[in-house]
Design an enzyme around this catalytic site. Structure first.
Site: not given
Ligand code: BDR
Ligand code: CA
Length: 311
Positions: A240
């Protein structure tokens, strides 16, 4: 690269994919990383701060790491240890980094913004938006110092934390709401976009072949340690947060559209849901840039090339 390096404050909660995003930023000459601020998110604040310092330290960059909020504006802290493990880096141990700065993130952000020309700073948020919202809610006129806010968060379809909401948005919806209301150009990289940055074993193997620096090795170890996402059919896991950095350094890898976004700050099952109007149905002004598609192969090629430059 055209023009000057872009001054950036990066707010994060490392976090496996946050670590990759940090290294990508540190390896990219387009970005002048002025400060790393840290929020409790994937794991508790003490751990996210230590992880951020370790990631910066391993790159040998001299960038201040500043601790911030350990809990959201309202409600309770909830970590995402299922994805990131109890230590936030899925068991990959890094040497301790330099000591964090003895300051509070929101104050440090405000102080730095005061030194900037109008529209001079880019804020990137890849965790719950608490620190950024606290800074700008205290002195809203500092919004004039911002060129852009880039956030990983939200989803226009299914969530990954609740059925309705993505983790960062759900962790502090009120903070996201504050940022959306500022009137600053804002880019939102939602789950639909970041799910296209799918880490698969063959992509990590190709990256390992690009060098033997400690950062590249640790990044590959971290990517190998994260379990495949059930939500995405077990084919891999999404990187992400690194997408937010890729957006800054290689926007040509993305197709975008303009949308309006509202975040649900209620206390029902839709808390944290981002209502993304992709088809202009609401009549609300479409002011948020929504990257829709990612050139996945080019993204991983860029990531590998850049991480191979680090020590
Ligand atoms: C986001 O949530 C976190 O677990 C990850 O680092 C990312 O920023 C994805 O939903
Ligand atoms: Ca994150």
């Amino acid at each position: 690269m055209s023009g000057a390096r872009r001054p950036v404050i990066l707010d994060c909660d490392p976090g496996t994919d946050d670590a990759l995003a940090l290294w990508l930023a540190l390896a990219s000459p387009e970005i002048d990383l002025r400060m790393v601020t840290v929020v409790g998110g994937n794991v508790g604040l003490e751990r996210t701060v230590a992880n951020a310092a370790s990631v910066v330290g391993l790159s040998r960059a001299v960038v201040p790491v500043v601790p911030g909020a350990g809990r959201p504006l309202r409600g309770h802290f909830a970590g995402e240890v299922r994805v990131h493990g109890d230590d936030g880096l899925r068991g990959v141990t890094l040497p301790p980094g330099p000591p964090p700065v003895a300051a509070v993130a929101a104050d440090a952000i405000r102080a730095m913004l005061h030194t900037m020309p109008p529209a001079g700073m880019t804020l990137v948020g890849i965790g719950p938006a608490t620190n950024l919202a606290l800074a700008l809610a205290t002195e809203p006129e500092l919004a004039g110092k911002l060129r852009e806010i880039v956030l990983m968060g939200g989803a226009w379809g299914e969530g990954n934390w609740t059925p309705a909401a993505e983790f960062n948005a759900a962790s502090d919806p009120e903070a996201l709401d504050i940022l959306l209301a500022l009137g600053v150009p804002l880019t939102l990289l939602t789950l639909e976009l970041t799910s296209q940055a799918l880490v698969r074993p063959e992509r990590v193997a190709a990256m390992r072949g690009l060098g033997d620096g400690a950062c590249l090795r640790a990044a590959c170890d971290i990517m190998d340690a994260v379990l495949p996402s059930r939500r995405l059919g077990g084919k891999g896991h999404p990187l992400h947060d690194a997408c937010a950095i890729a957006w800054l350094i290689a926007p040509e890898l993305f197709e975008t559209r303009l949308v309006s976004v509202q975040v649900d700050c209620g206390h029902g099952p839709a808390r944290g849901r981002t209502h993304v109007d992709r088809w202009g149905r609401s009549g609300a002004a479409a002011t948020v840039t929504l990257p829709d598609t990612l050139d996945t192969e080019a993204f991983f090629a860029l990531l590998g090339r850049r991480l191979a430059r680090l020590p």
